[in-house]
Design a protein around this motif. Structure first.
Motif, mmCIF file in Angstrom:
data_model
loop_
_atom_site.group_PDB
_atom_site.id
_atom_site.type_symbol
_atom_site.label_atom_id
_atom_site.label_comp_id
_atom_site.label_asym_id
_atom_site.label_seq_id
_atom_site.Cartn_x
_atom_site.Cartn_y
_atom_site.Cartn_z
ATOM 1 N N GLU A 37 0.903 -1.191 0.080
ATOM 2 C CA GLU A 37 0.100 -0.163 -0.174
ATOM 3 C C GLU A 37 0.809 1.250 0.095
ATOM 4 O O GLU A 37 1.668 1.262 0.401
ATOM 5 C CB GLU A 37 -0.929 0.074 1.224
ATOM 6 C CG GLU A 37 -1.783 -1.131 1.518
ATOM 7 C CD GLU A 37 -2.939 -1.438 0.569
ATOM 8 O OE1 GLU A 37 -3.259 -0.301 -0.240
ATOM 9 O OE2 GLU A 37 -3.480 -2.310 0.403
ATOM 10 N N ARG A 118 -3.739 6.828 -2.415
ATOM 11 C CA ARG A 118 -4.387 5.401 -1.766
ATOM 12 C C ARG A 118 -4.409 4.452 -2.754
ATOM 13 O O ARG A 118 -4.403 4.776 -3.774
ATOM 14 C CB ARG A 118 -5.683 5.774 -1.209
ATOM 15 C CG ARG A 118 -6.774 6.137 -2.126
ATOM 16 C CD ARG A 118 -8.135 6.294 -1.290
ATOM 17 N NE ARG A 118 -9.355 6.500 -2.295
ATOM 18 C CZ ARG A 118 -9.894 5.491 -3.049
ATOM 19 N NH1 ARG A 118 -9.541 4.296 -2.629
ATOM 20 N NH2 ARG A 118 -10.742 5.831 -3.789
ATOM 21 N N THR A 128 -5.506 4.408 3.159
ATOM 22 C CA THR A 128 -5.478 5.772 2.873
ATOM 23 C C THR A 128 -4.269 6.291 3.893
ATOM 24 O O THR A 128 -4.207 5.805 4.959
ATOM 25 C CB THR A 128 -6.519 6.661 3.287
ATOM 26 O OG1 THR A 128 -7.718 5.760 3.588
ATOM 27 C CG2 THR A 128 -7.073 7.248 2.056
#
Length: 132
Positions: A37, A118, A128
């Motif tokens: 991420e 994100r 996020t």
């Protein structure tokens, strides 16, 4: 080394090198646990930016050690004047500090850009990034 033996600067530097090597391997391939991420990238860059500041300080400390040792040093091969070697080393360390300052500033700028990202398929609180 047991915990009662103080770690030397050289040992700590060697440990830091191993940690950077480990980080390099851990960030080699995306999609693995802990490296999926934008938040993962944000946390890594945050730590590196903080580390950049510590590197700047360490380079200053090394330069100061050479300055403090002047007059107690001799050239190993006798071909160079010791004072010139100390001056040359301190000049190179000063340039390295400037490069480290630039690296730290660039990492902090990268954080600004990463903070607005994100994962498009992300779900959950880690998807996020926190606002700057």
């Amino acid at each position: 080394m047991d915990q009662t033996t103080p770690r030397t600067a050289a040992t700590i530097a060697s440990d830091a090198l191993r940690a950077i090597d480990d980080l390099n391997r851990a960030t080699l391939n995306s999609g693995v646990e802990g490296w999926q991420e934008p938040g993962d990238a944000y946390r890594v860059i945050t730590s590196l930016a903080i580390g950049g500041n510590s590197l700047i300080q360490t380079l200053e400390h090394v330069s100061r050690l050479l300055y403090d040792l002047r007059g107690q040093l001799a050239s190993v091969d006798g071909t160079l004047q010791t004072e010139n070697q100390v001056i040359g080393a301190r000049g190179a360390l000063r340039r390295a500090r400037l490069d480290a300052e630039s690296m730290e500033a660039n990492l902090r700028e990268a954080l600004i850009f990463i903070s607005g990202l994100r994962a498009s398929s992300a779900v959950g609180p880690d998807a996020t990034l926190p606002p700057q």
